[in-house]
Design a protein around this motif. Structure first.
Motif, mmCIF file in Angstrom:
data_model
loop_
_atom_site.group_PDB
_atom_site.id
_atom_site.type_symbol
_atom_site.label_atom_id
_atom_site.label_comp_id
_atom_site.label_asym_id
_atom_site.label_seq_id
_atom_site.Cartn_x
_atom_site.Cartn_y
_atom_site.Cartn_z
ATOM 1 N N GLY A 240 0.797 -1.223 0.000
ATOM 2 C CA GLY A 240 0.000 0.000 0.000
ATOM 3 C C GLY A 240 0.828 1.270 0.000
ATOM 4 N N GLU A 241 2.133 1.152 -0.095
ATOM 5 C CA GLU A 241 3.010 2.314 -0.025
ATOM 6 C C GLU A 241 3.748 2.528 -1.344
ATOM 7 O OE1 GLU A 241 5.637 1.717 3.263
ATOM 8 O OE2 GLU A 241 4.038 0.899 4.537
ATOM 9 N N VAL A 242 4.269 3.731 -1.511
ATOM 10 C CA VAL A 242 5.124 3.999 -2.656
ATOM 11 C C VAL A 242 6.373 3.140 -2.517
ATOM 12 C CG1 VAL A 242 6.502 5.730 -3.853
ATOM 13 C CG2 VAL A 242 4.270 6.355 -2.891
ATOM 14 N N MET A 243 6.734 2.457 -3.588
ATOM 15 C CA MET A 243 7.841 1.522 -3.519
ATOM 16 C C MET A 243 8.708 1.659 -4.758
ATOM 17 S SD MET A 243 7.611 -2.628 -2.953
ATOM 18 C CE MET A 243 6.034 -2.382 -2.127
ATOM 19 N N ALA A 244 10.001 1.609 -4.572
ATOM 20 C CA ALA A 244 10.948 1.696 -5.676
ATOM 21 C C ALA A 244 11.905 0.520 -5.617
ATOM 22 C CB ALA A 244 11.726 3.009 -5.613
ATOM 23 N N LEU A 245 12.596 0.276 -6.713
ATOM 24 C CA LEU A 245 13.563 -0.808 -6.761
ATOM 25 C C LEU A 245 14.616 -0.651 -5.664
ATOM 26 C CD1 LEU A 245 14.770 -3.309 -8.128
ATOM 27 C CD2 LEU A 245 15.916 -1.774 -9.757
ATOM 28 N N GLU A 246 14.985 0.586 -5.370
ATOM 29 C CA GLU A 246 15.992 0.830 -4.329
ATOM 30 C C GLU A 246 15.535 0.312 -2.971
ATOM 31 O OE1 GLU A 246 14.925 2.984 -6.537
ATOM 32 O OE2 GLU A 246 16.727 3.234 -7.772
ATOM 33 N N MET A 280 -1.994 -6.433 -8.023
ATOM 34 C CA MET A 280 -3.221 -6.804 -8.718
ATOM 35 C C MET A 280 -3.901 -7.998 -8.045
ATOM 36 S SD MET A 280 -3.797 -4.642 -11.168
ATOM 37 C CE MET A 280 -3.221 -3.424 -9.968
ATOM 38 N N GLU A 281 -3.106 -8.956 -7.578
ATOM 39 C CA GLU A 281 -3.683 -10.085 -6.848
ATOM 40 C C GLU A 281 -4.405 -9.609 -5.595
ATOM 41 O OE1 GLU A 281 -0.574 -12.809 -5.981
ATOM 42 O OE2 GLU A 281 -0.427 -13.575 -8.038
ATOM 43 N N ARG A 282 -3.757 -8.709 -4.860
ATOM 44 C CA ARG A 282 -4.362 -8.180 -3.631
ATOM 45 C C ARG A 282 -5.628 -7.389 -3.960
ATOM 46 N NH1 ARG A 282 -6.102 -8.879 1.178
ATOM 47 N NH2 ARG A 282 -5.962 -7.072 2.558
ATOM 48 N N CYS A 284 -7.697 -7.947 -6.397
ATOM 49 C CA CYS A 284 -8.754 -8.929 -6.663
ATOM 50 C C CYS A 284 -9.347 -9.457 -5.356
ATOM 51 C CB CYS A 284 -8.201 -10.085 -7.490
ATOM 52 S SG CYS A 284 -7.870 -9.691 -9.215
ATOM 53 N N GLN A 285 -8.492 -9.751 -4.396
ATOM 54 C CA GLN A 285 -8.974 -10.247 -3.109
ATOM 55 C C GLN A 285 -9.875 -9.226 -2.426
ATOM 56 O OE1 GLN A 285 -5.372 -11.135 -1.004
ATOM 57 N NE2 GLN A 285 -5.026 -13.072 -2.061
ATOM 58 N N LEU A 286 -9.446 -7.956 -2.426
ATOM 59 C CA LEU A 286 -10.237 -6.915 -1.765
ATOM 60 C C LEU A 286 -11.563 -6.684 -2.476
ATOM 61 C CD1 LEU A 286 -7.391 -4.350 -0.965
ATOM 62 C CD2 LEU A 286 -8.589 -5.842 0.649
ATOM 63 N N LEU A 287 -11.547 -6.748 -3.797
ATOM 64 C CA LEU A 287 -12.782 -6.533 -4.552
ATOM 65 C C LEU A 287 -13.786 -7.654 -4.311
ATOM 66 C CD1 LEU A 287 -11.250 -5.279 -7.922
ATOM 67 C CD2 LEU A 287 -12.644 -3.926 -6.346
ATOM 68 N N SER A 298 -7.859 1.023 -4.212
ATOM 69 C CA SER A 298 -6.748 1.632 -4.949
ATOM 70 C C SER A 298 -5.620 2.025 -4.015
ATOM 71 C CB SER A 298 -7.246 2.848 -5.723
ATOM 72 O OG SER A 298 -6.175 3.564 -6.303
ATOM 73 N N ALA A 299 -5.970 2.692 -2.917
ATOM 74 C CA ALA A 299 -4.959 3.137 -1.956
ATOM 75 C C ALA A 299 -4.290 1.949 -1.264
ATOM 76 C CB ALA A 299 -5.589 4.056 -0.920
ATOM 77 N N ALA A 300 -5.058 0.896 -1.018
ATOM 78 C CA ALA A 300 -4.525 -0.273 -0.303
ATOM 79 C C ALA A 300 -3.483 -1.024 -1.109
ATOM 80 C CB ALA A 300 -5.664 -1.219 0.071
ATOM 81 N N VAL A 301 -3.490 -0.843 -2.421
ATOM 82 C CA VAL A 301 -2.507 -1.537 -3.262
ATOM 83 C C VAL A 301 -1.517 -0.558 -3.891
ATOM 84 C CG1 VAL A 301 -3.967 -3.530 -3.717
ATOM 85 C CG2 VAL A 301 -4.101 -1.548 -5.231
ATOM 86 N N GLY A 302 -1.389 0.633 -3.281
ATOM 87 C CA GLY A 302 -0.290 1.518 -3.643
ATOM 88 C C GLY A 302 -0.521 2.499 -4.766
ATOM 89 N N PHE A 303 -1.771 2.747 -5.146
ATOM 90 C CA PHE A 303 -2.052 3.713 -6.205
ATOM 91 C C PHE A 303 -2.536 5.020 -5.591
ATOM 92 C CE2 PHE A 303 -2.026 -0.170 -8.571
ATOM 93 C CZ PHE A 303 -1.619 0.180 -9.851
ATOM 94 N N ALA A 304 -1.934 6.128 -5.994
ATOM 95 C CA ALA A 304 -2.329 7.438 -5.482
ATOM 96 C C ALA A 304 -3.645 7.900 -6.098
ATOM 97 C CB ALA A 304 -1.230 8.459 -5.753
ATOM 98 N N ARG A 305 -3.933 7.457 -7.315
ATOM 99 C CA ARG A 305 -5.152 7.872 -8.017
ATOM 100 C C ARG A 305 -5.990 6.654 -8.376
ATOM 101 N NH1 ARG A 305 -4.292 9.136 -12.718
ATOM 102 N NH2 ARG A 305 -6.269 10.238 -13.083
ATOM 103 N N GLN A 306 -7.296 6.746 -8.127
ATOM 104 C CA GLN A 306 -8.191 5.654 -8.470
ATOM 105 C C GLN A 306 -8.198 5.412 -9.967
ATOM 106 O OE1 GLN A 306 -12.221 5.946 -6.903
ATOM 107 N NE2 GLN A 306 -13.020 4.790 -8.653
ATOM 108 N N GLY A 307 -8.100 6.478 -10.746
ATOM 109 C CA GLY A 307 -8.098 6.338 -12.201
ATOM 110 C C GLY A 307 -6.913 5.523 -12.694
#
Length: 343
Positions: A240-246, A280-282, A284-287, A298-307
């Motif tokens: 649910g957080e912003v994540m980078a390769l680093e 995306m798997e997560r 599907c589970q929430l939906l 959307s927020a629970a899987v790390g997206f800032a915008r629902q769109g």
């Protein structure tokens, strides 16, 4: 549970019966769990999760289970002669030390094969450890039939199965077991589907074994397995957080190039591609399992915008999150329109 006095031919159903009993299974109605086969849920007094298998003529069966016990559980049981191989989650590894050469499995599946001899096996399952398996079990008769169908000696098939000791990766075989786990065909096509997958699995494992004998096979070093598992664990905990390769590199204590190579070898994708798949798997589970708003999902899987989430979901599965939720109860999880690819 008593040991039989005489050795006799045992069908697949009799092989699974002691496992179901040991797992404190409560039966579903026929076909209720996966549209075909037999399924059980774990007695809530002992744990949670489901157990399922589909038998083919009593000589071969696919099994899928995801469960977790809340109390220490005695899984000791008498087992007849059986050959089995499949994709095992990390929580299963401690119970296969006699057949494996690893003490820690790969996050998304460790390939193990074993040959059980008519005997009593004792295992105590500790609480709080998720157990996940997708496997193919064969009676000796079933193994002989499968060997004949793929044109090899039964000993070759048995040797190939036994060689799956957790140190090898075979993407084709892993993808086959993943497909079996995801796909839920109904009668009357289920028999044809599972029969073809059983033949394919046996052919793949023998082909892999032949190749391994000719030129050796890729093994996962313990240090690499640990780095991969650390990255996966961090990703799952921070979906649910912003994540980078680093971030993944820091969690696994390896460089970006090393981690990218590990994910390519083990999962045939990039680290961030793997993260997107888990998101995306997560989703599907929430939906399916909650009535949370699309914005909350959307927020629970790390997206800032629902769109952005809706676009990514539709690109991955071919339907919008709203349309997928509307299908809830009518279908299993959506399948991607194309095979997973790296960035």
């Amino acid at each position: 549970m008593t040991t039989r006095d005489t050795k006799r031919t045992t069908g697949i159903e009799e092989m699974f019966a002691p496992q179901v009993k040991a797992m404190h299974g409560i039966p579903f109605e026929e076909g209720e769990l996966r549209r075909c086969g037999r399924g059980w849920r774990i007695d809530p007094a002992w744990g949670e999760g489901t157990y399922w298998y589909y038998s083919m003529n009593g000589t071969a069966a696919f099994a899928v289970f995801d469960l977790e016990f809340h109390r220490k559980t005695d899984m000791s049981m008498h087992c007849a002669d059986m050959l089995c191989f499949g994709s095992y989650g990390r929580g299963m590894i401690p119970y296969f030390t006699a057949f494996s050469k690893v003490d820690d499995g790969v996050e998304t599946g460790t390939l193990l094969g074993y040959i059980w001899h008519d005997s009593f096996y004792r295992n105590i399952v500790q609480p709080g450890s998720p157990l996940a398996v997708t496997s193919l079990a064969l009676t000796p008769e079933g193994a002989a039939q499968m060997a004949a169908r793929i044109g090899v000696d039964p000993l070759a098939l048995a040797s190939a199965i036994a060689a799956l000791d957790g140190t090898h990766r075979n993407l084709a075989l892993l993808h086959l077991f993943d497909e079996v786990r995801r796909t839920c065909p109904g009668e009357p096509v289920a028999r044809a589907y599972y029969d073809s997958k059983a033949v394919e699995a046996c052919a793949l494992v023998v082909d892999w074994w032949n190749s391994l004998q000719r030129k050796g096979g890729a093994r996962i070093r313990p240090a690499d397995r640990t780095a991969f598992n650390l990255a996966c664990a961090y990703a799952r905990e921070h979906l649910g957080e912003v994540m980078a390769l680093e971030d993944l590199c820091q969690a696994s204590c390896v460089s970006a190039s090393k981690l990218t190579g590990l994910f390519k070898d083990i999962e045939n994708t990039t680290p961030m591609g793997w993260v997107r798949d888990r998101r995306m798997e997560r989703a599907c589970q929430l939906l399916v399992q909650t009535d949370d708003s699309l914005a909350a999902v959307s927020a629970a899987v790390g997206f800032a915008r629902q769109g952005s989430f809706s676009e990514a979901f539709k690109d991955r599965f071919g339907v919008t999150p709203h349309a997928f939720r509307a299908m809830r109860g009518q279908t299993s999880a959506p399948q991607p329109e194309s095979s997973r690819a790296g960035e």
